[in-house]
Scaffold this active site. Structure first.
Site, PDB file in Angstrom:
ATOM      1  CG  ASP A  96      -2.210   0.766   0.975  1.00  0.00           C
ATOM      2  OD1 ASP A  96      -3.265   0.121   0.803  1.00  0.00           O
ATOM      3  OD2 ASP A  96      -2.167   2.022   0.928  1.00  0.00           O
ATOM      4  CG  ASP A 145       3.556   5.439  -6.456  1.00  0.00           C
ATOM      5  OD1 ASP A 145       2.655   4.879  -7.118  1.00  0.00           O
ATOM      6  OD2 ASP A 145       3.955   6.593  -6.695  1.00  0.00           O
ATOM      7  CB  SER A 191     -14.753  -0.819 -12.990  1.00  0.00           C
ATOM      8  OG  SER A 191     -15.915  -0.036 -12.752  1.00  0.00           O
ATOM      9  CE1 TYR A 220     -11.954   3.723 -11.091  1.00  0.00           C
ATOM     10  CE2 TYR A 220     -14.095   3.389 -12.111  1.00  0.00           C
ATOM     11  CZ  TYR A 220     -13.146   3.024 -11.183  1.00  0.00           C
ATOM     12  OH  TYR A 220     -13.377   1.951 -10.353  1.00  0.00           O
TER      13      TYR A 220
HETATM   14  C1  1HS Z   1     -16.453   2.081  -8.461  1.00  0.00           C
HETATM   15  C2  1HS Z   1     -16.816   1.045  -9.450  1.00  0.00           C
HETATM   16  O1  1HS Z   1     -15.789   0.818 -10.330  1.00  0.00           O
HETATM   17  C3  1HS Z   1     -18.115   1.260 -10.146  1.00  0.00           C
HETATM   18  S1  1HS Z   1     -18.286   2.728 -11.079  1.00  0.00           S
HETATM   19  C4  1HS Z   1     -20.075   2.773 -11.201  1.00  0.00           C
HETATM   20  C5  1HS Z   1     -20.619   4.126 -11.071  1.00  0.00           C
HETATM   21  S2  1HS Z   1     -22.324   4.212 -11.145  1.00  0.00           S
HETATM   22  O2  1HS Z   1     -22.929   2.955 -11.552  1.00  0.00           O
HETATM   23  O3  1HS Z   1     -22.850   4.590  -9.855  1.00  0.00           O
HETATM   24  O4  1HS Z   1     -22.618   5.274 -12.116  1.00  0.00           O
END
Ligand code: 1HS
Length: 256
Positions: free
Chosen positions: A39, A65, A144, A157
């Site tokens: 971390d 890092d 994600s 992101y």
């Molecule tokens: C933080 C994770 O990667 C999810 S991003 C989802 C954002 S939303 O569905 O609330 O617009």
């Protein structure tokens, strides 16, 4: 009852001091894994190590890092030596979120999000693979839903997470024949982690909350423990044919 699914498995978890990384570390440790938690936050790291040891978990902590190539190489060579040369599991959990459209995202922010989320995943995998190749193992990256669909105002992101999904598939192709399964987990909104709270805090109006929730057919956001359970499955031998998968755990958010 403590089960021993991961007994003696030498496991590295990036971002392991807090949030979901800590939850993953604790669950793997309770099931017998020997841990290296990495971390950037030194204070959080020593607290985490102390708390895990209090639960009887074998853990070493390394400040790192993950976006710095030299630091990653040095730290992994130390931790692999501490593990006597082998590594079974790498969880590339560390990541950051930031906000902006392409127009409003400054290059510094763009580069930082990329440096941590995709470069960090690449660098840690690069340093782990030579040791992992000796006996086989598994790598779990953090994608994600944001790598699969566009999320408003999260250009960097989304791009970084799409890159993680692409890298996961590519690594699975190169390394599955060497006994290394590579997968990524793609969480939807998780509302009990710092990152989830950070995203929700960008607009807490009732209207925005309703709009966000309406994207989730299950009718709620997820919890850290629901992601942790899926990560443990992917890391376990029960997932022996799961390879190159972008495993969504998102209440059907990406199914509509
Ligand atoms: C933080 C994770 O990667 C999810 S991003 C989802 C954002 S939303 O569905 O609330 O617009």
């Amino acid at each position: 009852m403590i089960s021993h699914r991961f007994q003696g498995k030498q496991t590295v978890i990036t971002g392991g001091a807090t949030g979901m990384g800590y939850d993953i570390a604790r669950r793997l440790g309770m099931e017998g894994a020997s841990l290296a938690i990495l971390d950037i936050n030194e204070a959080a790291l020593s607290d985490a190590a102390q708390n895990l040891r209090a639960d009887g978990i074998v853990v070493k902590a390394y400040q790192l890092d993950i976006s710095d190539p030299n630091e990653v190489a040095d730290t992994f060579s130390r931790l692999i030596a501490d593990f006597a040369g082998t590594l079974d599991i790498l969880i590339n959990n560390a990541g950051i979120a930031d906000f902006g459209t392409v127009e409003t995202t400054e290059p510094e922010v763009w580069n930082k999000v990329m440096a941590v989320n995709i470069n960090g995943t690449y660098l840690c995998s690069k340093s782990a693979l030579p040791a992992m190749k000796q006996h086989g193992g598994t790598i779990i990256n953090f994608g994600s839903v944001a790598g699969m669909v566009g999320i408003p105002n999260m250009a960097a992101y989304c791009a970084s997470k799409a890159a993680v999904i692409g890298l996961t598939k590519q690594m699975a192709v190169d390394y599955s024949k060497l006994g290394i399964r590579v997968n990524c987990i793609c969480p939807g909104m998780i509302d009990n982690t710092d990152m989830g709270r950070q995203i929700l805090a960008t607009d807490e109006s009732e209207e925005m909350m309703k709009r966000r929730l309406s994207k989730y057919p299950i009718g709620r956001f997820g919890k850290s423990e629901e992601i942790v359970a899926a990560v443990l499955f992917l890391a376990s031998d029960e997932a022996s044919f799961v390879c190159g998968s972008a495993f969504t755990v998102d209440g059907a958010m990406t199914a509509i």
